[in-house]
Design a protein around this motif. Structure first.
Motif, short mmCIF file in Angstrom:
data_model
loop_
_atom_site.label_atom_id
_atom_site.label_comp_id
_atom_site.label_asym_id
_atom_site.label_seq_id
_atom_site.Cartn_x
_atom_site.Cartn_y
_atom_site.Cartn_z
N SER A 79 0.83 -1.15 0.16
CA SER A 79 0.01 -0.02 -0.07
C SER A 79 0.83 1.23 0.10
O SER A 79 0.67 2.15 -0.75
N SER A 80 1.84 1.27 0.84
CA SER A 80 2.70 2.41 0.95
C SER A 80 3.47 2.74 -0.25
O SER A 80 3.54 4.02 -0.80
N LEU A 81 4.23 1.71 -0.82
CA LEU A 81 5.03 1.89 -2.03
C LEU A 81 3.94 2.39 -3.18
O LEU A 81 4.25 3.25 -3.98
N SER A 82 2.82 1.44 -3.58
CA SER A 82 1.89 1.86 -4.53
C SER A 82 1.34 3.25 -4.27
O SER A 82 1.28 3.91 -5.56
N ASP A 83 1.07 3.64 -3.03
CA ASP A 83 0.45 4.89 -2.96
C ASP A 83 1.56 6.23 -3.48
O ASP A 83 1.25 6.78 -4.21
N ASP A 84 3.01 6.16 -3.03
CA ASP A 84 3.70 6.91 -3.33
C ASP A 84 3.96 6.97 -4.96
O ASP A 84 4.16 8.10 -5.53
N ILE A 85 3.95 5.72 -5.79
CA ILE A 85 4.11 5.60 -6.95
C ILE A 85 2.76 6.14 -7.77
O ILE A 85 3.03 7.07 -8.72
N ILE A 86 1.62 5.71 -7.33
CA ILE A 86 0.44 6.52 -7.91
C ILE A 86 0.41 8.20 -7.58
O ILE A 86 -0.04 8.76 -8.77
N THR A 87 0.81 8.64 -6.58
CA THR A 87 0.77 9.97 -6.43
C THR A 87 1.73 10.65 -7.36
O THR A 87 1.43 11.93 -7.73
N ALA A 88 3.00 9.91 -7.72
CA ALA A 88 3.75 10.54 -8.45
C ALA A 88 3.48 10.62 -10.02
O ALA A 88 4.21 11.37 -10.67
N VAL A 89 2.29 10.03 -10.47
CA VAL A 89 1.94 10.28 -11.55
C VAL A 89 1.51 11.70 -11.87
O VAL A 89 0.80 12.43 -11.24
N PRO A 90 2.05 12.26 -12.82
CA PRO A 90 1.84 13.78 -13.28
C PRO A 90 0.13 14.18 -13.19
O PRO A 90 -0.48 13.44 -13.87
N ARG A 91 0.10 15.33 -12.79
CA ARG A 91 -1.43 15.47 -12.44
C ARG A 91 -2.04 16.21 -13.95
O ARG A 91 -3.23 15.81 -13.94
N ALA A 92 -1.02 16.19 -14.58
CA ALA A 92 -1.62 16.75 -16.15
C ALA A 92 -2.43 15.67 -16.72
O ALA A 92 -3.36 15.60 -17.44
N MET A 93 -1.78 14.57 -16.50
CA MET A 93 -2.59 13.27 -17.04
C MET A 93 -3.88 12.89 -16.68
O MET A 93 -4.90 12.29 -17.23
N SER A 123 -13.35 6.70 -12.47
CA SER A 123 -12.86 5.26 -12.26
C SER A 123 -12.17 4.90 -13.98
O SER A 123 -11.33 4.14 -13.81
N GLU A 124 -12.75 5.59 -14.82
CA GLU A 124 -12.29 5.38 -16.22
C GLU A 124 -10.71 5.93 -16.37
O GLU A 124 -9.56 5.13 -16.83
N THR A 125 -10.43 6.99 -15.61
CA THR A 125 -9.28 7.56 -15.59
C THR A 125 -8.25 6.79 -14.96
O THR A 125 -7.15 6.40 -15.17
N ILE A 126 -8.55 6.32 -13.52
CA ILE A 126 -7.88 5.47 -12.97
C ILE A 126 -7.54 4.17 -13.58
O ILE A 126 -6.18 3.81 -13.89
N LYS A 127 -8.30 3.47 -14.13
CA LYS A 127 -8.15 2.25 -14.87
C LYS A 127 -7.28 2.35 -16.13
O LYS A 127 -6.66 1.24 -16.52
N ARG A 128 -7.68 3.28 -16.93
CA ARG A 128 -6.88 3.37 -18.25
C ARG A 128 -5.85 4.60 -18.26
O ARG A 128 -5.20 4.53 -19.26
N ASP A 148 -5.82 15.39 -15.33
CA ASP A 148 -6.74 16.43 -15.95
C ASP A 148 -7.06 16.38 -17.44
O ASP A 148 -8.07 16.54 -17.83
N GLY A 149 -6.14 16.02 -18.19
CA GLY A 149 -6.43 15.67 -19.44
C GLY A 149 -7.35 14.55 -19.77
O GLY A 149 -8.14 14.73 -20.79
N SER A 150 -7.46 13.30 -19.28
CA SER A 150 -8.39 12.42 -19.15
C SER A 150 -9.64 13.00 -18.63
O SER A 150 -10.83 12.63 -19.37
N LEU A 151 -9.68 13.42 -17.48
CA LEU A 151 -11.03 14.15 -17.12
C LEU A 151 -11.61 15.27 -18.03
O LEU A 151 -12.67 15.38 -18.36
#
Length: 488
Positions: free
Chosen positions: A356-370, A382-387, A372-375
């Protein structure tokens, strides 16, 4: 004088040198000459000159004193023969050392009237709560007294020389203070050397661990076939009696390796889905207030000692699953109290905060622009998270899973208590299997000498486990590094 007191006095001398040196630098600051270094660097340089040489000397003196004391006590012992009361000289030295430590706890009046026989001395020691071996010999008493006197003399001499060295270093450092003195450069070189030394200690410690296992492993393979070890399917470390024929297959690694990987797989099947889903919730759905409560509560699992998990599996979960399976079948249980499933499930619970801790840090590091672009293109959260988010974070998540797997493979206490000790080859997760770590513990438990294959095999198992986890860690770090290069 105890070594800790000597260190404390040297540190006090260093503090005095720092204060005096800094004050001297302050007084020179008004001379109109531009200072090369800031004032506190001069004080630190005086402190380092006062403490570092003295501390190094005290450490070396302590090591040399220990070597000299052993040699000195050995010279005082009577000639060692097969008919001696104590057959082992190392045991004899240990008994003298224990007696000397016990005599230190007696008061001066008792020491001045010290009995000459251990039978008379033992009640005095027992009154102080000092327990010694009952076969301590009378001739050891004067040797222990002499050992204490020599040790006190050496400690006093070493402490005195250390204090003189500290005072000399402090005086030399204070005299070196001048406006254009390069105190900053000198202090930074010392700090750099300390950091380099710390790094070398870590590296040399790792190399020493590997070499110590490697040499004993080579000794083991000189007596047991490499092929039989790595490809054998029978684990029975007891050698046959003399003349009973060959003993091939008794040290087969396959059952232990299969059990290790099987239990680690069950643990990952529990830890990865739960840990990954909790990481997605905390990073994407949870509010800041909820996250501040849930994340520490989840990571609290990582602070529980592994022995507690093992006891829980042995006392609670294992019997519960056994009784539950017996109630479902109405007869004999199909789940054993010590089984692959029990050990893997409890280990998976322990590994949830790691994933959980490692994955949380990795997911949080994904750029915010990605995100915002999907949304912005009309995708739901949920589609943004999955795809978008999970595919982008996948390399880092894979690295986190591999790091977790290496932790599961190297776990000891849970599998010792919950997996059983039977070296079986089975696909049934409700039966007992053993692991490499369990057998390392078994082979090194008891009063054993490291000269038989039954004991040396623990080093072969250890270096095999080390190689497996090392490869997994290298692969995981490589994947994580490639992930970081992609977004940094």
């Amino acid at each position: 004088m105890p070594l800790i007191y000597a260190f404390a006095i040297v540190a006090l001398i260093g503090i005095v040198a720092f204060v005096v040196g800094r004050q001297r630098a302050v007084s020179q600051a008004g001379s109109g000459v531009k200072q090369h270094s800031r004032i506190h660097y001069h004080g630190w340089w005086a402190f380092l000159l006062a403490t570092v040489p003295a501390v190094i000397f005290l450490v070396l003196w302590s090591i040399g004193s220990s070597v000299y004391m052993r040699t000195h006590v050995e010279g005082l012992l009577p000639e060692h023969t097969a008919e001696s009361p104590i057959a082992n000289q190392s045991l004899e030295l240990g008994m003298v050392r224990s007696l000397a430590n016990g005599l230190r706890r007696l008061d001066g009046e008792t020491l001045s009237k010290l009995p000459s026989t251990f039978g008379e001395l033992q009640p005095l020691l027992s009154a102080k709560g000092i327990a010694l071996a009952p076969d301590t010999q009378d001739y050891m008493i004067p040797i222990a007294v002499e050992a204490n006197r020599t040790s006190d003399r050496l400690s006093l001499i070493g402490a005195g020389l250390g204090f003189l060295l500290a005072i000399a270093g402090a005086a030399f450092g204070i005299r070196q203070i001048e406006p254009r003195g390069r105190a900053r450069n000198k202090v930074e070189r010392v700090v750099l050397g300390a950091l380099l030394g710390s790094s070398m200690i870590a590296i040399l410690t790792t190399v020493g661990i590997v070499l110590s296992m490697l040499f004993e492993t080579l000794h083991f393979f000189s007596r047991v076939s490499v092929t039989n070890f790595f490809f054998g399917t029978v684990w029975d470390p007891r050698f046959a009696a003399a003349g009973a024929g060959n003993t091939e297959g008794q040290f087969g690694l396959i059952p232990l390796l299969a059990g290790t990987l099987y239990i680690a797989l069950v643990a990952l099947l529990v830890a990865v889905p739960i840990g990954l889903m909790s990481a997605v919730y905390m990073s994407e759905y949870a509010s800041r207030r909820v996250r501040s409560v849930v994340k520490p509560a989840l990571e609290l699992l990582a602070g529980i000692p592994t022995i507690v998990y093992g006891i829980f599996a042995l006392v609670t979960l294992g019997p519960f699953l056994r009784d539950l399976s017996a109630a479902l079948t109405g007869g004999s249980p199909f789940i054993q109290a010590q089984s692959i499933f029990t050990a893997g499930f409890v280990m998976g619970i322990m590994l949830i905060p790691v994933v959980s801790s490692l994955s949380d840090d990795i997911i949080t590091a994904v750029p915010r622009a990605m995100r915002d672009g999907s949304l912005g293109l009309g995708a739901t959260q949920s589609e943004t998270i999955k795809r978008v988010i999970l595919p982008a974070a996948l390399p880092g998540i894979v690295g986190a899973v591999l790091l977790t797997a290496s932790r599961a493979i190297g776990e000891t206490m849970i599998v010792v208590l919950a997996a059983g000790v039977a070296a079986n080859l089975t696909l049934n997760p409700f039966e007992a299997m053993t692991t490499i770590t369990v057998k390392i513990v078994n082979q090194l438990t008891g009063d054993l000498e490291f000269n038989s294959p039954q004991t040396l095999v623990a080093f072969a198992l250890g270096i095999t486990l080390f190689a497996i986890t090392l490869v997994m860690n290298i692969v995981a770090l490589y994947i994580v590094r490639k992930y970081r290069e992609q977004y940094e």
